[in-house]
Design a protein around this motif. Structure first.
Motif, PDB file in Angstrom:
ATOM      1  N   GLU A  36     -16.023  -6.269  -6.384  1.00 32.32           N
ATOM      2  CA  GLU A  36     -15.265  -5.645  -6.784  1.00 32.32           C
ATOM      3  C   GLU A  36     -15.149  -5.017  -5.482  1.00 32.32           C
ATOM      4  O   GLU A  36     -13.744  -5.143  -4.972  1.00 32.32           O
ATOM      5  CB  GLU A  36     -15.681  -4.590  -7.862  1.00 32.32           C
ATOM      6  CG  GLU A  36     -15.307  -4.903  -8.964  1.00 32.32           C
ATOM      7  CD  GLU A  36     -14.640  -5.105  -9.429  1.00 32.32           C
ATOM      8  OE1 GLU A  36     -13.228  -4.173  -8.978  1.00 32.32           O
ATOM      9  OE2 GLU A  36     -14.136  -5.348 -10.255  1.00 32.32           O
ATOM     10  N   THR A  40     -11.666  -5.127  -3.126  1.00 33.54           N
ATOM     11  CA  THR A  40     -10.858  -3.394  -2.714  1.00 33.54           C
ATOM     12  C   THR A  40     -10.858  -4.291  -1.157  1.00 33.54           C
ATOM     13  O   THR A  40      -9.955  -3.362  -0.542  1.00 33.54           O
ATOM     14  CB  THR A  40     -11.485  -2.927  -3.070  1.00 33.54           C
ATOM     15  OG1 THR A  40     -11.760  -2.793  -5.004  1.00 33.54           O
ATOM     16  CG2 THR A  40     -10.816  -1.293  -2.880  1.00 33.54           C
ATOM     17  N   THR A  41     -11.451  -4.487  -0.697  1.00 29.24           N
ATOM     18  CA  THR A  41     -11.435  -4.850   0.810  1.00 29.24           C
ATOM     19  C   THR A  41     -10.769  -5.801   0.720  1.00 29.24           C
ATOM     20  O   THR A  41      -9.331  -5.412   2.496  1.00 29.24           O
ATOM     21  CB  THR A  41     -12.822  -5.182   1.849  1.00 29.24           C
ATOM     22  OG1 THR A  41     -13.937  -4.064   1.017  1.00 29.24           O
ATOM     23  CG2 THR A  41     -12.285  -5.096   2.666  1.00 29.24           C
ATOM     24  N   GLN A  43      -7.434  -5.747  -0.912  1.00 28.31           N
ATOM     25  CA  GLN A  43      -6.800  -5.914  -1.167  1.00 28.31           C
ATOM     26  C   GLN A  43      -5.914  -4.907   0.574  1.00 28.31           C
ATOM     27  O   GLN A  43      -4.895  -4.801   0.402  1.00 28.31           O
ATOM     28  CB  GLN A  43      -7.035  -5.432  -2.235  1.00 28.31           C
ATOM     29  CG  GLN A  43      -7.015  -6.083  -3.602  1.00 28.31           C
ATOM     30  CD  GLN A  43      -7.377  -5.255  -5.007  1.00 28.31           C
ATOM     31  OE1 GLN A  43      -7.135  -3.928  -5.055  1.00 28.31           O
ATOM     32  NE2 GLN A  43      -6.524  -5.734  -6.287  1.00 28.31           N
ATOM     33  N   GLU A  44      -6.809  -4.524   0.668  1.00 25.34           N
ATOM     34  CA  GLU A  44      -6.698  -2.848   1.594  1.00 25.34           C
ATOM     35  C   GLU A  44      -6.461  -4.075   2.898  1.00 25.34           C
ATOM     36  O   GLU A  44      -5.274  -3.643   3.696  1.00 25.34           O
ATOM     37  CB  GLU A  44      -7.288  -2.004   1.741  1.00 25.34           C
ATOM     38  CG  GLU A  44      -7.966  -1.100   0.667  1.00 25.34           C
ATOM     39  CD  GLU A  44      -9.246  -0.964   1.064  1.00 25.34           C
ATOM     40  OE1 GLU A  44     -10.176  -1.159   2.099  1.00 25.34           O
ATOM     41  OE2 GLU A  44      -9.264   0.607   1.033  1.00 25.34           O
TER      42      GLU A  44
END
Length: 168
Positions: A36, A40-41, A43-44
């Motif tokens: 996860e 998230t990383t 996606q950023e």
């Protein structure tokens, strides 16, 4: 039969199986959290890359427009240069303008370095803005009118300066 020959399961065996299962679940949970975090990383990073892509698109558009305008500028400069070459009077006028500009720049530099430049500016500014007492100056022929106003302002400024010097 084989099952009868084996010793019976004890509570410690069940506890060991349960602990082992919990360890596997905890490890899986940590793996999920790590995945996860990576997601998230990523996606950023994708969002940052998309922003950079948009900025680059704008930059490319500006660069393209700049190249177009540079080409237009070059084209019009060439046309003007050809027209100037065809007309000697324009060439002479441009040369004279360049010489005059050099003289103006040299004079401006000399004026700026003079210690009385502020006094000169105040005299010139006051000569440019006529007062009510200058009505008689309007009767003076045009070429001399500005000169008369300037002389009058110089005289007034000198009188004011003298008053300051003479006052005890």
């Amino acid at each position: 039969m084989i099952s009868l020959s084996r010793p019976a399961l004890q509570q410690s065996d069940l506890d060991a199986i349960e602990i082992d299962s919990l360890k596997k679940i905890a490890a899986a949970s940590e793996d999920i959290e790590a995945l996860e975090a990576r997601r998230t990383t990523q996606q950023e990073q994708i969002a940052t890359l998309e922003q950079q892509k948009g900025e680059m698109e704008i930059l490319v558009q500006r660069a393209s427009l700049s190249l177009f305008l540079q080409e237009q500028h070059r084209h019009h400069s060439d046309r003007i240069a050809k027209a100037i070459k065809k007309s000697p009077s324009i060439t002479q006028s441009l040369d004279e303008l360049a010489r005059i500009k050099e003289k103006i720049d040299a004079l401006e530099t000399e004026i700026e370095t003079d210690p009385n430049v502020e006094l000169l500016r105040s005299v010139i500014n006051s000569a440019k803005s006529p007062t009510r007492d200058d009505d008689w100056v309007d009767d003076v022929p045009h070429p001399f009118r500005a000169y008369v106003r300037l002389l009058r302002r110089v005289a007034e400024t000198l009188a004011e300066s003298m008053k300051l010097v003479i006052r005890p």
